[in-house]
Design a protein around this motif. Sequence first.
Motif, PDB file in Angstrom:
ATOM      1  N   GLN A 156     -11.284 -11.922 -33.969  1.00  0.00           N
ATOM      2  CA  GLN A 156     -10.989 -11.451 -32.616  1.00  0.00           C
ATOM      3  C   GLN A 156     -11.573 -12.405 -31.564  1.00  0.00           C
ATOM      4  OE1 GLN A 156     -11.578  -7.309 -31.766  1.00  0.00           O
ATOM      5  NE2 GLN A 156     -11.503  -6.723 -33.929  1.00  0.00           N
ATOM      6  N   PRO A 157     -10.954 -12.446 -30.387  1.00  0.00           N
ATOM      7  CA  PRO A 157     -11.436 -13.352 -29.324  1.00  0.00           C
ATOM      8  C   PRO A 157     -12.898 -13.130 -28.952  1.00  0.00           C
ATOM      9  CG  PRO A 157      -9.249 -12.518 -28.787  1.00  0.00           C
ATOM     10  CD  PRO A 157      -9.702 -11.766 -30.002  1.00  0.00           C
ATOM     11  N   ILE A 158     -13.368 -11.878 -29.019  1.00  0.00           N
ATOM     12  CA  ILE A 158     -14.751 -11.619 -28.615  1.00  0.00           C
ATOM     13  C   ILE A 158     -15.739 -12.305 -29.534  1.00  0.00           C
ATOM     14  CG2 ILE A 158     -15.065  -9.482 -29.949  1.00  0.00           C
ATOM     15  CD1 ILE A 158     -16.565  -8.388 -27.447  1.00  0.00           C
ATOM     16  N   TYR A 159     -15.355 -12.523 -30.800  1.00  0.00           N
ATOM     17  CA  TYR A 159     -16.235 -13.236 -31.714  1.00  0.00           C
ATOM     18  C   TYR A 159     -16.417 -14.682 -31.261  1.00  0.00           C
ATOM     19  CZ  TYR A 159     -15.038  -9.291 -34.783  1.00  0.00           C
ATOM     20  OH  TYR A 159     -14.826  -8.040 -35.298  1.00  0.00           O
ATOM     21  N   ASN A 160     -15.333 -15.278 -30.758  1.00  0.00           N
ATOM     22  CA  ASN A 160     -15.408 -16.657 -30.284  1.00  0.00           C
ATOM     23  C   ASN A 160     -16.260 -16.779 -29.025  1.00  0.00           C
ATOM     24  OD1 ASN A 160     -13.760 -17.719 -32.323  1.00  0.00           O
ATOM     25  ND2 ASN A 160     -11.891 -17.215 -31.189  1.00  0.00           N
ATOM     26  N   ILE A 161     -16.291 -15.724 -28.236  1.00  0.00           N
ATOM     27  CA  ILE A 161     -17.128 -15.738 -27.033  1.00  0.00           C
ATOM     28  C   ILE A 161     -18.583 -15.965 -27.407  1.00  0.00           C
ATOM     29  CG2 ILE A 161     -18.027 -14.334 -25.134  1.00  0.00           C
ATOM     30  CD1 ILE A 161     -15.294 -13.024 -24.941  1.00  0.00           C
ATOM     31  N   PHE A 162     -19.008 -15.335 -28.510  1.00  0.00           N
ATOM     32  CA  PHE A 162     -20.414 -15.418 -28.907  1.00  0.00           C
ATOM     33  C   PHE A 162     -20.700 -16.528 -29.919  1.00  0.00           C
ATOM     34  CE2 PHE A 162     -19.917 -10.904 -27.639  1.00  0.00           C
ATOM     35  CZ  PHE A 162     -20.811 -10.918 -26.596  1.00  0.00           C
ATOM     36  N   ASN A 163     -19.682 -16.931 -30.693  1.00  0.00           N
ATOM     37  CA  ASN A 163     -19.983 -17.929 -31.725  1.00  0.00           C
ATOM     38  C   ASN A 163     -18.828 -18.890 -31.993  1.00  0.00           C
ATOM     39  OD1 ASN A 163     -22.138 -18.693 -33.710  1.00  0.00           O
ATOM     40  ND2 ASN A 163     -20.458 -18.400 -35.149  1.00  0.00           N
ATOM     41  N   GLY A 164     -17.920 -19.042 -31.016  1.00  0.00           N
ATOM     42  CA  GLY A 164     -16.838 -20.005 -31.200  1.00  0.00           C
ATOM     43  C   GLY A 164     -17.347 -21.430 -31.112  1.00  0.00           C
ATOM     44  N   ARG A 165     -16.501 -22.363 -31.481  1.00  0.00           N
ATOM     45  CA  ARG A 165     -16.883 -23.777 -31.422  1.00  0.00           C
ATOM     46  C   ARG A 165     -17.051 -24.235 -29.976  1.00  0.00           C
ATOM     47  NH1 ARG A 165     -16.356 -27.541 -35.206  1.00  0.00           N
ATOM     48  NH2 ARG A 165     -15.427 -28.988 -33.713  1.00  0.00           N
ATOM     49  N   LEU A 166     -18.129 -24.953 -29.726  1.00  0.00           N
ATOM     50  CA  LEU A 166     -18.407 -25.480 -28.388  1.00  0.00           C
ATOM     51  C   LEU A 166     -17.797 -26.881 -28.316  1.00  0.00           C
ATOM     52  CD1 LEU A 166     -19.844 -24.836 -25.736  1.00  0.00           C
ATOM     53  CD2 LEU A 166     -21.922 -25.821 -26.686  1.00  0.00           C
ATOM     54  N   ASP A 167     -16.474 -26.921 -28.149  1.00  0.00           N
ATOM     55  CA  ASP A 167     -15.748 -28.186 -28.244  1.00  0.00           C
ATOM     56  C   ASP A 167     -16.097 -29.161 -27.125  1.00  0.00           C
ATOM     57  OD1 ASP A 167     -14.440 -27.543 -30.589  1.00  0.00           O
ATOM     58  OD2 ASP A 167     -12.792 -26.537 -29.560  1.00  0.00           O
ATOM     59  N   LEU A 168     -16.656 -28.655 -26.036  1.00  0.00           N
ATOM     60  CA  LEU A 168     -17.072 -29.547 -24.960  1.00  0.00           C
ATOM     61  C   LEU A 168     -18.052 -30.596 -25.481  1.00  0.00           C
ATOM     62  CD1 LEU A 168     -17.018 -30.157 -21.895  1.00  0.00           C
ATOM     63  CD2 LEU A 168     -18.984 -28.627 -21.662  1.00  0.00           C
ATOM     64  N   LEU A 169     -18.918 -30.187 -26.421  1.00  0.00           N
ATOM     65  CA  LEU A 169     -19.867 -31.120 -27.039  1.00  0.00           C
ATOM     66  C   LEU A 169     -19.330 -31.693 -28.336  1.00  0.00           C
ATOM     67  CD1 LEU A 169     -23.268 -29.236 -26.532  1.00  0.00           C
ATOM     68  CD2 LEU A 169     -22.378 -31.164 -25.222  1.00  0.00           C
ATOM     69  N   ILE A 242     -25.285  -8.787 -32.736  1.00  0.00           N
ATOM     70  CA  ILE A 242     -23.978  -9.214 -32.224  1.00  0.00           C
ATOM     71  C   ILE A 242     -23.689 -10.650 -32.645  1.00  0.00           C
ATOM     72  CG2 ILE A 242     -22.691  -9.737 -30.116  1.00  0.00           C
ATOM     73  CD1 ILE A 242     -24.197  -7.393 -28.787  1.00  0.00           C
ATOM     74  N   LEU A 243     -24.668 -11.522 -32.491  1.00  0.00           N
ATOM     75  CA  LEU A 243     -24.488 -12.922 -32.863  1.00  0.00           C
ATOM     76  C   LEU A 243     -24.272 -13.066 -34.363  1.00  0.00           C
ATOM     77  CD1 LEU A 243     -27.245 -14.627 -30.643  1.00  0.00           C
ATOM     78  CD2 LEU A 243     -24.781 -14.507 -30.207  1.00  0.00           C
ATOM     79  N   LEU A 244     -24.988 -12.261 -35.139  1.00  0.00           N
ATOM     80  CA  LEU A 244     -24.873 -12.337 -36.598  1.00  0.00           C
ATOM     81  C   LEU A 244     -23.467 -11.961 -37.054  1.00  0.00           C
ATOM     82  CD1 LEU A 244     -26.211 -12.711 -39.383  1.00  0.00           C
ATOM     83  CD2 LEU A 244     -26.836 -10.305 -39.306  1.00  0.00           C
ATOM     84  N   PHE A 245     -22.948 -10.836 -36.537  1.00  0.00           N
ATOM     85  CA  PHE A 245     -21.608 -10.422 -36.960  1.00  0.00           C
ATOM     86  C   PHE A 245     -20.552 -11.410 -36.466  1.00  0.00           C
ATOM     87  CE2 PHE A 245     -17.654  -8.072 -37.022  1.00  0.00           C
ATOM     88  CZ  PHE A 245     -17.729  -7.399 -38.240  1.00  0.00           C
ATOM     89  N   SER A 246     -20.742 -11.956 -35.272  1.00  0.00           N
ATOM     90  CA  SER A 246     -19.789 -12.920 -34.734  1.00  0.00           C
ATOM     91  C   SER A 246     -19.788 -14.211 -35.536  1.00  0.00           C
ATOM     92  CB  SER A 246     -20.124 -13.226 -33.270  1.00  0.00           C
ATOM     93  OG  SER A 246     -20.022 -12.064 -32.470  1.00  0.00           O
ATOM     94  N   GLN A 247     -20.892 -14.470 -36.239  1.00  0.00           N
ATOM     95  CA  GLN A 247     -20.995 -15.701 -37.019  1.00  0.00           C
ATOM     96  C   GLN A 247     -20.458 -15.545 -38.429  1.00  0.00           C
ATOM     97  OE1 GLN A 247     -24.872 -17.509 -36.849  1.00  0.00           O
ATOM     98  NE2 GLN A 247     -24.506 -18.881 -38.560  1.00  0.00           N
ATOM     99  N   TYR A 248     -20.777 -14.415 -39.078  1.00  0.00           N
ATOM    100  CA  TYR A 248     -20.425 -14.240 -40.494  1.00  0.00           C
ATOM    101  C   TYR A 248     -19.325 -13.205 -40.735  1.00  0.00           C
ATOM    102  CZ  TYR A 248     -24.660 -16.929 -41.342  1.00  0.00           C
ATOM    103  OH  TYR A 248     -25.611 -17.916 -41.351  1.00  0.00           O
TER     104      TYR A 248
END
Length: 333
Positions: A156-169, A242-248
Amino acid sequence: MRAPDSWVLKIRRMFSESTVAGPLAVLIVIIILLSLFVPKFLSFRSITGIINAATLTGAIAIGIAFLMISGEFDLSVGTIMAVGGYLFGGLAMAGEPFLGFALALIVPTLLGVVNGVILVWTEIPSFIVTLGTKYFYRGMLWVVTAGTMLQTVDRQPIYNIFNGRLDLLNNIFSEANFRNSLIWLILLVIIFQVILARTKFGNHVFAVGSNAGAALGQGVKVKRVKIYSFAISGLMAGVTGILLFSQYYTMRVASGDGMELSAIAAAVVGGTLITGGAGSIWGALVGALVISTLRTGVVLMNIPFIPADNFEAIVGVTIVLAAILNTYLRNRK
């Protein structure tokens, strides 16, 4: 006229007066040593792996450091983290991600408040109080969830909000895998460092941790400060869930078990005194990076007598050595 201090005296004063200088120096030394013995240790792939692994420990260590500075412990944060993860993950999977996000912050915060209320009401040491609530909260979580593991393949999109790829870097550095969780961690560290170092409440936290009796004599509401500090600890445990579930994308009742050890280690390694009254949130972040770097180093070096699954032994030794160093520097100051 007073002669200028030599560079040796300046360095000695910096280490005695700053709670971050020592841990930062340790981190630099560890990185230098590992870079000499581990091939490609300084690659962006390895560095981002260390940072990503430190994100969860760093987030929960923010609350632990805040609480330890006030002179208390919380051994239930791992369980509270699992509660937050179940609330966020379960409701997100049910189509209510924002409700899950809100409850994953509110309920863990209230559980932290319960810990604080029990402490100030009974005057039982926080070690005993939170050891008991750790198992009680875990048991209640088991009853409510029937031991069911949460797991999803729906990104889901909300998972990316917390742990999506930081493509800027990631687009700048080859092989890098920076995640959005890094941004959230830095923001939280800044917010709570400002609260701790620049507000009246933060001054009260230091005062209560240094000498609760003297703080009470100066008009500080000691019980309120302790309850608020426990609330912050619970809140950050919820954030970590929240971060844990968004990651795994998975959560078990046993998730977070032993997390309190890593969080306490990060806080202590980062310069927080076990006895309270000294420490910083920046130091806790550096401590989390030290722990993560050591873990990665142990895995990559494949040391025969220190298997990767027995890394807790390294954490235990690190806590003792850091406590000795912090006490020494505090006495010198």
